[in-house]
Write an enzyme that holds these catalytic residues in place. Structure first.
Site, PDB file in Angstrom:
ATOM      1  N   GLU A 103      20.789  13.872 -48.284  1.00  0.00           N
ATOM      2  CA  GLU A 103      20.692  15.120 -47.840  1.00  0.00           C
ATOM      3  C   GLU A 103      22.083  15.660 -47.889  1.00  0.00           C
ATOM      4  O   GLU A 103      23.210  15.249 -47.397  1.00  0.00           O
ATOM      5  CB  GLU A 103      20.321  15.213 -46.382  1.00  0.00           C
ATOM      6  CG  GLU A 103      19.975  16.828 -45.969  1.00  0.00           C
ATOM      7  CD  GLU A 103      19.354  16.709 -44.475  1.00  0.00           C
ATOM      8  OE1 GLU A 103      19.208  17.743 -44.243  1.00  0.00           O
ATOM      9  OE2 GLU A 103      19.538  15.647 -43.928  1.00  0.00           O
ATOM     10  N   GLU A 161      15.989  11.593 -37.331  1.00  0.00           N
ATOM     11  CA  GLU A 161      17.381  11.929 -37.210  1.00  0.00           C
ATOM     12  C   GLU A 161      17.697  11.876 -35.550  1.00  0.00           C
ATOM     13  O   GLU A 161      18.919  11.818 -35.173  1.00  0.00           O
ATOM     14  CB  GLU A 161      17.641  13.486 -37.491  1.00  0.00           C
ATOM     15  CG  GLU A 161      17.200  14.582 -36.827  1.00  0.00           C
ATOM     16  CD  GLU A 161      17.590  15.852 -37.531  1.00  0.00           C
ATOM     17  OE1 GLU A 161      18.684  16.679 -36.969  1.00  0.00           O
ATOM     18  OE2 GLU A 161      17.268  16.466 -38.333  1.00  0.00           O
ATOM     19  N   HIS A 184      19.720  11.184 -42.366  1.00  0.00           N
ATOM     20  CA  HIS A 184      20.070  12.664 -42.046  1.00  0.00           C
ATOM     21  C   HIS A 184      21.166  12.985 -42.474  1.00  0.00           C
ATOM     22  O   HIS A 184      22.283  12.424 -42.072  1.00  0.00           O
ATOM     23  CB  HIS A 184      19.668  12.892 -40.776  1.00  0.00           C
ATOM     24  CG  HIS A 184      20.054  14.346 -40.070  1.00  0.00           C
ATOM     25  ND1 HIS A 184      21.026  14.661 -39.248  1.00  0.00           N
ATOM     26  CD2 HIS A 184      19.604  15.388 -40.591  1.00  0.00           C
ATOM     27  CE1 HIS A 184      21.168  15.892 -39.038  1.00  0.00           C
ATOM     28  NE2 HIS A 184      20.313  16.357 -39.708  1.00  0.00           N
ATOM     29  N   GLU A 188       9.057  17.120 -42.284  1.00  0.00           N
ATOM     30  CA  GLU A 188      10.071  16.387 -41.465  1.00  0.00           C
ATOM     31  C   GLU A 188       9.988  16.800 -40.005  1.00  0.00           C
ATOM     32  O   GLU A 188      10.228  17.877 -39.576  1.00  0.00           O
ATOM     33  CB  GLU A 188      11.430  16.679 -42.155  1.00  0.00           C
ATOM     34  CG  GLU A 188      12.630  15.949 -41.378  1.00  0.00           C
ATOM     35  CD  GLU A 188      13.811  16.059 -42.107  1.00  0.00           C
ATOM     36  OE1 GLU A 188      14.856  16.343 -41.612  1.00  0.00           O
ATOM     37  OE2 GLU A 188      13.852  16.130 -43.518  1.00  0.00           O
TER      38      GLU A 188
END
Length: 276
Positions: A215, A143, A193, A116
């Protein structure tokens, strides 16, 4: 822009007497599978999570020593969670192209679900280069990308396997919806995110099908259940690795009127900082 947009979605849901996920066309699932972000994997497993993401301990200028450190950490993480559990790794923009490619080669044996955000969001050419070089680990980023424009560029160049808009930063719920559809049209999945950690993220996760995970950043100390840490009332927390959004109107957040005070940027008090 993101804050105002999210507030307007909440207001619309309250005015219509509907949870936001219904305004978005959902729900498309009864509960949302979450992955835990954090390095205390034993505690995350005890909390019931079934997928995990660990953090990055090095910078690219550490070279081969840094690669050794990361491999040791990922090997430990894989051993801790087992071979049949999804494991992700997040460098948070700490790498350059060369380091990313060398590291990915070293991490082949550990079957990561994704690598990521290794690069700065502005480095489109770098993302193209690592995507061409790395075919054995899926790539995720987003993000720190703002508005749908850079996401369109990532998708057009097939740079990523997962886009990760943050509803706080990308432009809010409305822009996240646009990003989702750009990715979905190309067969690319969306994993916002921090999505499972906020009320609006939970509603977004519930409404769209091509979202495999939410997440959740595990911030509670070991031994302290998630429900006992400070949260906005009305925001559900994961149980056994899943979370279900509130079905109350809007996002379901129970904001008290006495929490809201006029903002004076010339007199920032300790109390205001705590609220922020």
């Amino acid at each position: 822009i993101s804050a105002i947009d999210i507030a307007l979605w909440d207001l619309k849901g309250k005015l219509m007497g509907q949870p936001v996920y219904r305004l978005l066309g959902g729900p498309c699932r009864d509960k949302i599978l979450c992955y835990a972000t954090g390095d205390d994997l034993d505690w995350s497993q005890e909390l019931g999570f079934k997928a995990f993401k660990v953090t990055n301990p090095v910078h690219y200028d550490q070279g081969i020593e840094g690669i050794d450190i990361i491999e040791e950490k990922i090997a430990w993480a894989r051993e801790t969670v087992g071979k049949s559990t999804e494991l992700m790794f997040n460098p948070v923009m700490a790498y350059d192209v060369e380091f990313t490619i060398r590291l990915a080669e070293r991490l082949r044996p550990y079957n990561l679900r994704w690598l990521e955000e290794p690069l700065y969001p502005e480095d489109l050419e770098g993302h193209i280069q690592i995507r061409k070089a790395i075919t054995w680990i899926p790539l995720a980023t987003g993000e720190d990308h703002h508005t749908r424009i850079p996401f369109r560029q990532l998708v057009e160049n097939r740079c990523v396997d997962y886009v990760q808009p943050d509803l706080h930063w990308c432009g809010g719920m409305t822009e996240a919806i646009r990003i989702y559809y750009i990715a979905e049209a190309a067969g690319i999945k969306t994993c916002p995110h921090g999505g499972a950690g906020s009320a609006y993220g939970q509603h977004f996760l519930a409404a769209f099908p091509e979202i495999p995970y939410g997440e959740y950043g595990v911030s509670s100390p070991v031994g302290i259940p998630l429900e006992e840490i400070g949260r906005i009332p009305g925001v559900p927390f994961p149980k056994d690795g899943y979370v279900t959004p509130s079905d109350a109107p809007g996002f379901g957040m129970e904001i008290q009127a006495d929490w809201i005070t006029p903002w004076d940027h010339t007199k920032i008090t300790g109390e205001q900082v705590a609220v922020l």
